[in-house]
Design a protein around this motif. Structure first.
Motif, short mmCIF file in Angstrom:
data_model
loop_
_atom_site.label_atom_id
_atom_site.label_comp_id
_atom_site.label_asym_id
_atom_site.label_seq_id
_atom_site.Cartn_x
_atom_site.Cartn_y
_atom_site.Cartn_z
N ASN A 167 8.01 11.49 -7.54
CA ASN A 167 8.23 10.05 -7.60
C ASN A 167 9.03 9.40 -8.69
O ASN A 167 9.70 8.27 -8.71
CB ASN A 167 6.83 9.48 -7.89
CG ASN A 167 6.26 9.75 -6.29
OD1 ASN A 167 6.74 9.98 -5.38
ND2 ASN A 167 4.56 9.54 -6.30
N ILE A 178 2.79 1.61 -3.60
CA ILE A 178 1.81 2.05 -4.54
C ILE A 178 1.55 3.39 -4.26
O ILE A 178 1.56 4.33 -5.44
CB ILE A 178 0.57 1.12 -4.75
CG1 ILE A 178 0.92 -0.45 -4.87
CG2 ILE A 178 -0.42 1.72 -5.56
CD1 ILE A 178 -0.16 -1.29 -4.94
N LYS A 179 1.33 3.72 -3.22
CA LYS A 179 0.78 5.20 -2.75
C LYS A 179 1.83 6.23 -3.21
O LYS A 179 1.58 7.27 -3.64
CB LYS A 179 0.47 5.45 -1.46
CG LYS A 179 -0.10 6.86 -0.86
CD LYS A 179 -0.31 6.90 0.66
CE LYS A 179 -0.48 8.20 1.12
NZ LYS A 179 -0.96 8.18 2.29
N ASN A 180 3.21 5.66 -3.20
CA ASN A 180 4.51 6.64 -3.71
C ASN A 180 4.71 6.53 -4.76
O ASN A 180 6.12 6.66 -5.33
CB ASN A 180 5.40 6.54 -2.55
CG ASN A 180 5.09 7.02 -1.18
OD1 ASN A 180 5.58 8.03 -0.82
ND2 ASN A 180 4.48 6.36 -0.17
N GLU A 224 3.73 1.68 -9.23
CA GLU A 224 2.40 1.07 -9.71
C GLU A 224 2.79 0.38 -10.98
O GLU A 224 3.71 0.51 -11.51
CB GLU A 224 1.36 2.10 -9.94
CG GLU A 224 0.86 3.04 -9.09
CD GLU A 224 0.03 4.33 -9.13
OE1 GLU A 224 -1.20 3.95 -8.90
OE2 GLU A 224 0.47 5.06 -9.62
N ASP A 234 0.77 -1.27 -0.10
CA ASP A 234 0.08 0.08 -0.11
C ASP A 234 0.89 1.35 -0.13
O ASP A 234 0.73 2.23 -0.60
CB ASP A 234 -1.05 -0.04 1.21
CG ASP A 234 -1.85 -0.94 0.96
OD1 ASP A 234 -2.15 -1.43 0.10
OD2 ASP A 234 -2.58 -1.42 2.27
N PHE A 235 1.82 1.17 0.96
CA PHE A 235 2.70 2.47 0.99
C PHE A 235 3.52 2.64 -0.31
O PHE A 235 3.72 3.86 -1.08
CB PHE A 235 3.87 2.35 2.06
CG PHE A 235 4.76 3.32 2.30
CD1 PHE A 235 4.49 4.44 2.73
CD2 PHE A 235 5.91 3.33 2.00
CE1 PHE A 235 5.18 5.58 2.95
CE2 PHE A 235 6.96 4.30 1.82
CZ PHE A 235 6.58 5.45 2.52
N LYS A 267 9.76 3.76 5.06
CA LYS A 267 9.50 4.97 5.13
C LYS A 267 10.62 6.04 5.06
O LYS A 267 10.71 6.99 4.29
CB LYS A 267 8.47 5.16 6.23
CG LYS A 267 7.28 4.56 6.01
CD LYS A 267 6.18 4.86 7.01
CE LYS A 267 4.61 4.10 6.72
NZ LYS A 267 3.85 4.47 7.91
#
Length: 371
Positions: A152, A110-112, A115, A107-108, A139
């Motif tokens: 990104n 993909i959020k950053n 993808e 989740d982290f 993180k």
């Protein structure tokens, strides 16, 4: 089913005897089961599965976790080849808990920005990321890099090239080095370029980084200078004894220390050349090409090229064209430095009708010399 399983394990035992030294203790039933599971569930080829099974065991009575891991990866569009490569590199991934470990990390990431195919590419490059702690490794890595890299896309460039950054302690290892470079006045765009081009240079011991920066300042190369990060990269990659050997190698072919260090400031690659290359290239330029010392020191970039793939083939084309009186007043250094496209246009295509087979001569020399 029992007979099929027995036949499978007999096959594994035979393969193990063939692939591994028979003097080594033969694998246990547990390792045979692990190899079977890695082949059937994770898609590993036989030999890698046998190799992994020697150092990693799967509990025959608790397959749910490894099966859940594989299922989770497939649900995120990891192909069988992706999974096999990851498990071969880091079988401990199969022990990760999906809900507590993998889901928060995915989740982290993909959020950053990781993808699509970027996520498998990142994790295949170093699957140890998945066994690193999210809060103390992953993180901090992204949070520290983003202010300097800006986007990104740039972060992805760095982490695809150096995904192992996730496995380091940023607070104790990386952050002090980055803070030092910023304090020294290295512009943020130069820091971003350093991170993207030479990420390993920020992992060196802090004292060594300080020493390199001070040395470059004493040479008159400030952090704001365009060549600073390139000179810094060369310095930190060479041990002090190796640095001294490189200096001596250039002195032995006629360069003064002032010429060496002065050239290093504007062309740091000079001190990346091997001692063998220094001797061979200088001998060729001085004794064969007949370049003067000042011409050589004024054009240090000629040392970055491959002798076999560029210098020697182009020089031979030059000699052919001179023998046909097609070119005069040559500037050999320029002849060697121009792009391949320009070289082909100005010296091969332009004269091919006057020197039949010129392209073949050029190509055959390059092929003979190692292309």
């Amino acid at each position: 089913m029992a007979s099929a399983s027995m036949a499978w394990r007999n096959l594994l035992s035979l393969a193990q005897k063939r692939f591994f030294n028979t003097a080594v203790t033969l694998p246990t039933a547990s390792s045979s089961f692990t190899a079977e599971h890695l082949i059937k569930t994770c898609g590993l080829p036989l030999q890698p599965a046998l190799s992994v099974s020697k150092k990693f065991q799967i509990d025959e009575n608790n397959l749910q976790n490894s099966q859940a891991v594989v299922g989770f990866l497939k649900s995120h569009h990891f192909k069988d080849a992706h999974i096999a490569k990851m498990i071969q590199k880091c079988p401990a991934v199969l022990r990760c808990k999906v809900e507590d470990n993998l889901e928060p990390k995915f989740d982290f990431l993909i959020k950053n920005g990781f993808e699509g195919q970027l996520l498998p590419q990142l994790l295949m490059s170093d699957p140890r990321i998945l066994v690193c702690k999210l809060d103390t490794r992953i993180k901090p890595c992204l949070e520290l890099l983003k202010p300097f890299l800006g986007s990104n896309e740039n972060i992805i460039v760095v982490l695809k090239r150096a995904s192992w950054l996730f496995t380091y302690s940023f607070k104790s290892c990386v952050q002090p080095n980055i803070d030092f470079l910023v304090k020294e006045g290295l512009p943020l765009d130069k820091l971003a370029k350093l991170l993207m081009s030479y990420p390993r240079t920020i992992l060196i011991k802090h004292d060594r980084m300080v020493s390199a920066a001070n040395y470059l300042r004493n040479l008159g190369l400030e952090p704001q200078a365009p060549m600073f990060i390139h000179a810094y990269r060369v310095m930190v990659q060479l041990s002090e004894p190796t640095w001294k050997k490189k200096i001596e190698a250039w002195k032995n072919v006629g360069w003064s220390e002032g010429e060496i260090l002065g050239t290093f400031k504007r062309f740091p690659f000079l001190l990346s050349c091997s001692e063998e290359k220094i001797v061979c290239m200088m001998d060729f330029f001085v004794n064969t090409v007949k370049l003067g010392h000042q011409t050589i020191t004024a054009n240090p970039s000629i040392f970055k090229y491959s002798f076999d793939k560029r210098i020697y083939p182009r020089y031979n084309v030059l000699k052919v064209l001179e023998s046909k009186k097609l070119i005069r007043d040559r500037k050999t250094a320029t002849f060697l430095k121009i792009s391949e496209e320009k070289f082909m246009e100005n010296y091969i295509t332009k004269y091919e009708d006057k020197v039949p087979g010129l392209l073949e001569i050029y190509g055959s020399i390059r092929k003979t010399k190692g292309l």
